[in-house]
Design a protein around this motif. Structure first.
Motif, PDB file in Angstrom:
ATOM      1  N   CYS A  35      62.297  30.854  44.685  1.00 27.99           N
ATOM      2  CA  CYS A  35      61.189  30.177  44.691  1.00 27.99           C
ATOM      3  C   CYS A  35      60.160  31.045  43.902  1.00 27.99           C
ATOM      4  O   CYS A  35      59.940  32.306  43.967  1.00 27.99           O
ATOM      5  CB  CYS A  35      60.488  30.118  45.946  1.00 27.99           C
ATOM      6  N   GLU A  36      59.631  30.436  42.600  1.00 26.27           N
ATOM      7  CA  GLU A  36      58.539  30.903  41.945  1.00 26.27           C
ATOM      8  C   GLU A  36      57.481  30.216  41.635  1.00 26.27           C
ATOM      9  O   GLU A  36      57.681  28.883  41.851  1.00 26.27           O
ATOM     10  CB  GLU A  36      59.195  31.243  40.493  1.00 26.27           C
ATOM     11  N   ASP A  43      53.063  28.040  37.891  1.00 25.78           N
ATOM     12  CA  ASP A  43      52.245  28.233  36.813  1.00 25.78           C
ATOM     13  C   ASP A  43      52.714  29.632  36.009  1.00 25.78           C
ATOM     14  O   ASP A  43      52.281  29.673  34.860  1.00 25.78           O
ATOM     15  CB  ASP A  43      50.741  28.741  37.220  1.00 25.78           C
ATOM     16  N   THR A  44      53.191  30.589  36.744  1.00 22.34           N
ATOM     17  CA  THR A  44      53.669  32.022  36.199  1.00 22.34           C
ATOM     18  C   THR A  44      54.983  32.356  36.214  1.00 22.34           C
ATOM     19  O   THR A  44      55.235  33.188  35.425  1.00 22.34           O
ATOM     20  CB  THR A  44      52.956  33.103  36.988  1.00 22.34           C
ATOM     21  N   GLY A  45      55.813  31.637  37.090  1.00 18.99           N
ATOM     22  CA  GLY A  45      57.071  31.845  37.062  1.00 18.99           C
ATOM     23  C   GLY A  45      57.535  33.196  38.077  1.00 18.99           C
ATOM     24  O   GLY A  45      58.557  33.772  37.960  1.00 18.99           O
ATOM     25  N   GLU A  46      56.379  33.645  38.783  1.00 20.71           N
ATOM     26  CA  GLU A  46      56.521  34.813  39.496  1.00 20.71           C
ATOM     27  C   GLU A  46      57.366  34.596  40.883  1.00 20.71           C
ATOM     28  O   GLU A  46      57.062  33.750  41.419  1.00 20.71           O
ATOM     29  CB  GLU A  46      55.197  35.528  39.830  1.00 20.71           C
ATOM     30  N   THR A  87      58.390  26.501  41.940  1.00 19.59           N
ATOM     31  CA  THR A  87      59.335  25.631  41.252  1.00 19.59           C
ATOM     32  C   THR A  87      60.525  26.423  42.201  1.00 19.59           C
ATOM     33  O   THR A  87      60.560  27.414  42.351  1.00 19.59           O
ATOM     34  CB  THR A  87      59.755  26.360  39.652  1.00 19.59           C
ATOM     35  N   LEU A  88      61.795  25.589  42.493  1.00 20.54           N
ATOM     36  CA  LEU A  88      62.791  25.812  42.997  1.00 20.54           C
ATOM     37  C   LEU A  88      63.980  25.895  42.110  1.00 20.54           C
ATOM     38  O   LEU A  88      64.238  24.892  41.679  1.00 20.54           O
ATOM     39  CB  LEU A  88      63.163  25.257  44.524  1.00 20.54           C
ATOM     40  N   ARG A  89      64.659  26.816  41.787  1.00 22.14           N
ATOM     41  CA  ARG A  89      66.037  27.059  40.926  1.00 22.14           C
ATOM     42  C   ARG A  89      67.105  27.752  41.521  1.00 22.14           C
ATOM     43  O   ARG A  89      67.077  28.490  42.373  1.00 22.14           O
ATOM     44  CB  ARG A  89      65.489  27.298  39.624  1.00 22.14           C
ATOM     45  N   ALA A 117      57.962  25.051  50.725  1.00 21.81           N
ATOM     46  CA  ALA A 117      59.273  25.304  50.330  1.00 21.81           C
ATOM     47  C   ALA A 117      60.358  24.471  51.268  1.00 21.81           C
ATOM     48  O   ALA A 117      61.314  23.787  50.958  1.00 21.81           O
ATOM     49  CB  ALA A 117      59.791  26.561  49.915  1.00 21.81           C
ATOM     50  N   ALA A 118      60.270  24.855  52.433  1.00 24.12           N
ATOM     51  CA  ALA A 118      61.038  24.299  53.487  1.00 24.12           C
ATOM     52  C   ALA A 118      60.909  22.847  53.569  1.00 24.12           C
ATOM     53  O   ALA A 118      61.925  22.091  53.914  1.00 24.12           O
ATOM     54  CB  ALA A 118      60.776  24.846  55.034  1.00 24.12           C
TER      55      ALA A 118
END
Length: 169
Positions: free
Chosen positions: A65-66, A69-72, A10-12, A109-110
């Motif tokens: 970038c996380e 599944d875990t938000g890590e 997940t990108l935020r 991610a890129a």
């Protein structure tokens, strides 16, 4: 603020609460070996503020970038404005926590950032500025379809400019 998802990430948008996350990278001499130095907490705060301005002014910046599944926290990747040889450019940048290197996360991610730049932003061209000895970043750039455009000096360091163009087919 949520930006996008990839298969695993997940990108935020970055927030002030991400200072500790960023210090996992910025305080690691190995992770920062291709930068001019590690960064202090004050520099991390300035980094977050710089990205907040980029979000406001350009609609993009580096994103956190996380693991989906875990938000890590695993790193940062996004698109930032740069000046190369006095010309404005939009750069795909990426920097990940060393414990997550070698898993294809920077490439994943890129690729998402590249797609965002071409579709959501309507850009025809994106670059990556890579310090010449940084072979891992060069490999990521190549994996996302970039090719070496030129060599130049940025901050008095030999730097490769990789670029990729939107396909007009």
């Amino acid at each position: 603020m949520f930006i996008m998802e990839t298969e695993r990430l997940t990108l935020r948008q970055m927030t002030e609460d991400d200072e500790d996350n960023l210090m996992q990278i910025f305080s690691d001499r190995v992770a920062m070996q291709y930068y001019t130095s590690t960064k202090t907490r004050e520099q991390a705060k300035n980094w977050i503020q710089w990205n907040a301005r980029n979000y406001e002014e350009h609609g993009v910046g580096l994103w956190i970038c996380e693991w989906k599944d875990t938000g890590e926290f695993v790193g940062q990747c996004g698109i930032v404005p740069q000046l190369v040889d006095e010309q404005p450019e939009m750069e795909i940048g990426y920097l990940f926590v060393r414990a997550y290197w070698g898993r294809g996360l920077a490439t994943e991610a890129a690729l998402a950032a590249k797609q965002h730049g071409f579709t959501a932003m309507g850009r025809n061209r994106l670059i990556s500025m890579i310090y010449k000895p940084n072979l891992p970043s060069i490999q990521v750039a190549k994996r996302i379809g970039m090719s070496l455009e030129k060599e130049t000096r940025i901050n008095n360091r030999e730097t490769f400019i990789f670029s990729v163009h939107a396909k007009n087919d």
